[in-house]
Write an enzyme that holds these catalytic residues in place. Structure first.
Site, PDB file in Angstrom:
ATOM      1  N   GLU A   1       0.830  -1.221   0.000  1.00  0.00           N
ATOM      2  CA  GLU A   1       0.000   0.000   0.000  1.00  0.00           C
ATOM      3  C   GLU A   1       0.856   1.259   0.000  1.00  0.00           C
ATOM      4  OE1 GLU A   1      -2.121  -0.412   3.687  1.00  0.00           O
ATOM      5  OE2 GLU A   1      -3.185  -2.225   3.079  1.00  0.00           O
TER       6      GLU A   1
ATOM      7  N   ARG B   1       3.400   7.619  -0.314  1.00  0.00           N
ATOM      8  CA  ARG B   1       4.410   8.661  -0.434  1.00  0.00           C
ATOM      9  C   ARG B   1       5.427   8.398  -1.550  1.00  0.00           C
ATOM     10  NH1 ARG B   1       5.736  11.772   4.084  1.00  0.00           N
ATOM     11  NH2 ARG B   1       4.967  10.057   5.345  1.00  0.00           N
TER      12      ARG B   1
ATOM     13  N   TYR C   1       4.589  18.146  11.596  1.00  0.00           N
ATOM     14  CA  TYR C   1       5.662  17.170  11.860  1.00  0.00           C
ATOM     15  C   TYR C   1       7.037  17.804  11.920  1.00  0.00           C
ATOM     16  CZ  TYR C   1       1.979  14.388   9.588  1.00  0.00           C
ATOM     17  OH  TYR C   1       0.790  13.846   9.212  1.00  0.00           O
TER      18      TYR C   1
ATOM     19  N   CYS D   1      -2.924  32.878  10.745  1.00  0.00           N
ATOM     20  CA  CYS D   1      -2.706  33.495  12.057  1.00  0.00           C
ATOM     21  C   CYS D   1      -2.387  32.452  13.112  1.00  0.00           C
ATOM     22  CB  CYS D   1      -3.934  34.314  12.440  1.00  0.00           C
ATOM     23  SG  CYS D   1      -4.156  35.654  11.292  1.00  0.00           S
TER      24      CYS D   1
ATOM     25  N   TYR E   1       0.614  13.936   0.773  1.00  0.00           N
ATOM     26  CA  TYR E   1       0.159  14.570   2.009  1.00  0.00           C
ATOM     27  C   TYR E   1       0.277  16.089   1.928  1.00  0.00           C
ATOM     28  CZ  TYR E   1       0.640   9.706   3.260  1.00  0.00           C
ATOM     29  OH  TYR E   1       0.538   8.337   3.251  1.00  0.00           O
TER      30      TYR E   1
HETATM   31  N1  LLP Z   1      -1.301   1.851   4.556  1.00  0.00           N
HETATM   32  C1  LLP Z   1      -1.745   2.274   5.756  1.00  0.00           C
HETATM   33  C2  LLP Z   1      -2.565   1.378   6.571  1.00  0.00           C
HETATM   34  C3  LLP Z   1      -1.392   3.557   6.209  1.00  0.00           C
HETATM   35  O1  LLP Z   1      -1.814   3.952   7.407  1.00  0.00           O
HETATM   36  C4  LLP Z   1      -0.605   4.402   5.401  1.00  0.00           C
HETATM   37  C5  LLP Z   1      -0.253   5.751   5.834  1.00  0.00           C
HETATM   38  C6  LLP Z   1      -0.181   3.916   4.143  1.00  0.00           C
HETATM   39  C7  LLP Z   1      -0.540   2.635   3.761  1.00  0.00           C
HETATM   40  C8  LLP Z   1       0.658   4.732   3.197  1.00  0.00           C
HETATM   41  O2  LLP Z   1       1.884   5.038   3.755  1.00  0.00           O
HETATM   42  P1  LLP Z   1       3.048   5.712   2.875  1.00  0.00           P
HETATM   43  O3  LLP Z   1       3.512   4.706   1.842  1.00  0.00           O
HETATM   44  O4  LLP Z   1       2.509   6.906   2.229  1.00  0.00           O
HETATM   45  O5  LLP Z   1       4.087   6.006   3.874  1.00  0.00           O
HETATM   46  N2  LLP Z   1       0.496  12.635   6.855  1.00  0.00           N
HETATM   47  C9  LLP Z   1       1.758  12.000   7.131  1.00  0.00           C
HETATM   48  C10 LLP Z   1       1.764  10.549   6.710  1.00  0.00           C
HETATM   49  C11 LLP Z   1       0.667   9.735   7.357  1.00  0.00           C
HETATM   50  C12 LLP Z   1       0.638   8.316   6.886  1.00  0.00           C
HETATM   51  C13 LLP Z   1      -0.559   7.602   7.386  1.00  0.00           C
HETATM   52  N3  LLP Z   1      -0.693   6.264   6.913  1.00  0.00           N
HETATM   53  C14 LLP Z   1       2.854  12.802   6.467  1.00  0.00           C
HETATM   54  O6  LLP Z   1       2.580  13.814   5.850  1.00  0.00           O
HETATM   55  O7  LLP Z   1       4.024  12.467   6.608  1.00  0.00           O
END
Ligand code: LLP
Length: 422
Positions: free
Chosen positions: A273, A276, A316, A342, A371
């Site tokens: 899944e 990013r 973050y 603000c 994101y």
């Molecule tokens: N699968 C599940 C169950 C997840 O919770 C997430 C991300 C992904 C896949 C995808 O993860 P990735 O490959 O994108 O790392 N807003 C935060 C990131 C939050 C990620 C939440 N879950 C940021 O801007 O860094």
């Protein structure tokens, strides 16, 4: 290919100068490269080789319909975490049979929608959720394909907000109880246990946590086989990091190898899944410098993109590279690049060493494809920015800039308040 590169000093997305896009759609604006999305998806898909697998792009990273349609055309499946995300996938023409649905708080309505649409699998995160899924499915005269999300208890060495497999995390069920929960799940009338899933966290820049998590699932999968469960797939989530600055994340090939080695010889279909790693470097946020000002301790550049447009730095402490869209000026200055919201947290970059450019200059915030827009809000009643997709020398507005009336769409002034005013 470098989707964002300079030609004669000007920053381009593929064959289009960012300045031209800013001129047409205004700023702030998200700009995505079609080729970068395609390359990102293909790199992950190829890394998993010929063995049975499915790449379920994580919609939360960047869920614009055009992006989903583009990835769907390449054969991507989707990882969704809400009825809204599932509806997006369907609206974009995505194949429900390639959708997995994660999240600790699915409502009965969301479960029913998923079953009605015939998605590949619900990733169940608790015993109580399993019984609700069974109840909803039985009512609909179906059997729901379910994967149990397990918390493998792995340190991901990432920001605490995005680590999801610690003993303190709300996600999944503890590994130690998983076998028993599977046994109970197999007795539920409306559930078919089709898989096991986990996700260790996000922006992970070494292979070790992935290998560790896969290794822990390997033991569980062997036990489940002995128990006679007809498991079809194992889903190892997303989480592969990207370079925002000096990080050196593993390549998709190294990551895939770590997953396969951790799992050991297995005939199960491997589901992943990623979000990013496909989206981050496919997008930039273009913003305009409004004012320069001096405080008593700091100098500031105020730009027109705020934390409502790109939340990552405020939430973050994320550091995104910022560079001028035009030729960099000779001198450089150290200042805080801040937005118009603000809140003191509204800074894109603190103590940034940047070229000394005047008000009116355009800037690109890098690696904003993941994101970025998806976490944008209307805080301070700021209309959300447009999204633009570039392909070669062409570009399309794939979401228009919000207008003031979008801000109060759905709001109602009760009639009596109108009357009282007269
Ligand atoms: N699968 C599940 C169950 C997840 O919770 C997430 C991300 C992904 C896949 C995808 O993860 P990735 O490959 O994108 O790392 N807003 C935060 C990131 C939050 C990620 C939440 N879950 C940021 O801007 O860094």
């Amino acid at each position: 290919m470098r989707p964002f590169a300079r030609h004669r000093g000007e920053l381009y997305c593929e064959g289009v100068p960012l300045r031209r896009i800013a001129g047409e759609v205004g700023t702030p604006a998200y700009v995505y490269s079609r080729a970068a999305f395609e390359e990102g998806f293909t790199a992950v898909d190829r890394a998993l080789g010929k063995a049975p697998h499915l790449v379920c792009y994580s919609v939360k990273a960047c869920g614009n319909l055009a992006v989903l349609a583009l990835l769907s055309g390449l054969g991507s499946g989707f990882d969704v975490v809400s009825g809204g995300e599932l509806s997006r996938v369907l609206a974009a023409g995505g194949d429900p049979a390639r959708v997995v649905f994660s999240g600790v708080g699915k409502t009965e309505d969301e479960i029913a929608l998923a079953l009605r649409e015939g998605i590949l699998c619900l990733n169940a995160e608790s015993e109580e959720e399993l019984s609700v899924i069974s109840r909803v499915a039985t009512r609909m005269r179906r059997r729901a394909a379910v994967a149990l999300r397990v918390n493998p208890g792995v340190q991901a060495h990432t920001h605490p907000h995005v680590a999801t497999a610690l003993p303190e995390s709300k996600f999944g069920v503890p590994l130690a109880r998983a076998r028993r929960i599977c046994r109970d799940a197999a007795r539920l009338p409306g559930v078919r246990l089709a898989g096991i899933t986990c996700h260790v966290g996000s922006q992970i820049v070494s292979v070790a946590p992935f290998a560790a998590a896969a290794g822990r699932l390997r033991g569980l999968l062997a036990a489940l086989e002995r128990d006679g469960h007809p498991i079809e797939h194992v889903d190892l989530g997303g989480g592969l990091g990207v370079a925002y600055g000096r990080e050196r994340p593993p390549t998709p090939a190294a990551w895939a190898l770590a997953l396969r080695r951790g799992l050991g010889p297995s005939k199960l279909r491997l589901v992943v899944e990623p979000g990013r790693v496909i989206a981050a470097n496919a997008g930039v946020l273009v913003t305009r410098l409004l004012y320069r000002k001096r405080g008593s301790a700091r100098a500031f550049a105020v730009v027109d993109a705020g934390m409502n447009d790109l939340l990552r730095p405020a939430l973050y402490g994320a550091v995104h590279a910022i560079e001028p869209v035009g030729p960099p000026a000779a001198g450089s200055v150290t200042l805080d690049v801040v937005g118009p919201v603000c809140e003191s947290a509204d800074a894109l970059r603190r103590r940034a060493r940047v070229p000394d450019l005047p008000a009116g200059s355009l800037w690109a915030v890098r690696a904003a494809g993941a994101y970025g827009f998806s976490m944008a809000s209307n805080y301070n009643s700021r209309p959300r920015p447009p999204e633009v997709l570039v392909s070669g020398r062409r570009f399309w507005r794939i979401r228009r800039r919000e207008r003031p009336a979008d801000l109060w769409r759905g709001e109602v002034i009760p009639e009596v308040l109108h009357r009282e005013r007269r």
